[in-house]
Motif scaffolding. Sequence first.
Motif, short mmCIF file in Angstrom:
data_model
loop_
_atom_site.label_atom_id
_atom_site.label_comp_id
_atom_site.label_asym_id
_atom_site.label_seq_id
_atom_site.Cartn_x
_atom_site.Cartn_y
_atom_site.Cartn_z
N ARG A 25 -18.15 -17.31 90.98
CA ARG A 25 -18.51 -15.92 90.39
C ARG A 25 -18.42 -14.72 91.22
N THR A 79 -25.71 -17.16 86.81
CA THR A 79 -26.39 -16.04 85.89
C THR A 79 -25.87 -14.45 86.80
N GLU A 85 -17.86 -17.09 81.92
CA GLU A 85 -19.09 -17.60 81.63
C GLU A 85 -19.30 -19.11 81.70
N THR A 89 -24.19 -19.31 75.79
CA THR A 89 -25.30 -19.06 75.26
C THR A 89 -25.68 -19.32 73.83
#
Length: 212
Positions: A25, A79, A85, A89
Amino acid sequence: MATFKLHGHPMSTCTRRAALIARERDIPYELVPIQFMAPELKQSAHLEFQPFGQMPYIVAQDDGFTLFESRAIGRYFATLGSGPELIPTEPKAHARFEQAASVEYSQFDPIAAVILFEKVVKPFCGATPNEELVGKLLPLLESKLDGFERILGKQKYLAGDGLTLADLFFIPHGSIIFEKLGYGNLEKRPNVQRWWKDISSRPSWQAVKDGA
């Protein structure tokens, strides 16, 4: 973007689990090394942040936020930052992710962790591995990998056709079981073998596989 201090041994599987997700990330962190079996793990200064005397834990440099448990840290890092991703979600995709994360945690990790303790940690500490226990666990490991083979015969990754945290969570223990110890007979499980080659070649893991 906050910078984090990651407290743990650079070769700890759990420390590297947190580190590879930070890399995935693009989250900056500074490793604060802790030695295996160090007395400080049981002292109040460490127990304040990790009440079970284990590793790793993180401290945010901007507001002092702290968190322990590598999978919790991974979910938090997912997050933040940028990159793929890692936690879907959309409700059905998220449910599939939770299923995959549960499979990694309940079907693979308990067996892998014991084998790792016997074959890696005990020799490191000068103790003798319980080969009888390892021998009993290997057929169970094989049966679990058969389940993974069935899952991965239908989709690219554990939760579907997109990479998620569930795949990344698998890597640190998988690298020891499959590569260091040579267990798992991946040549008999082409779908697991294909998936393992994919996830273990990611730049995030290559950056931390020899130390967080």
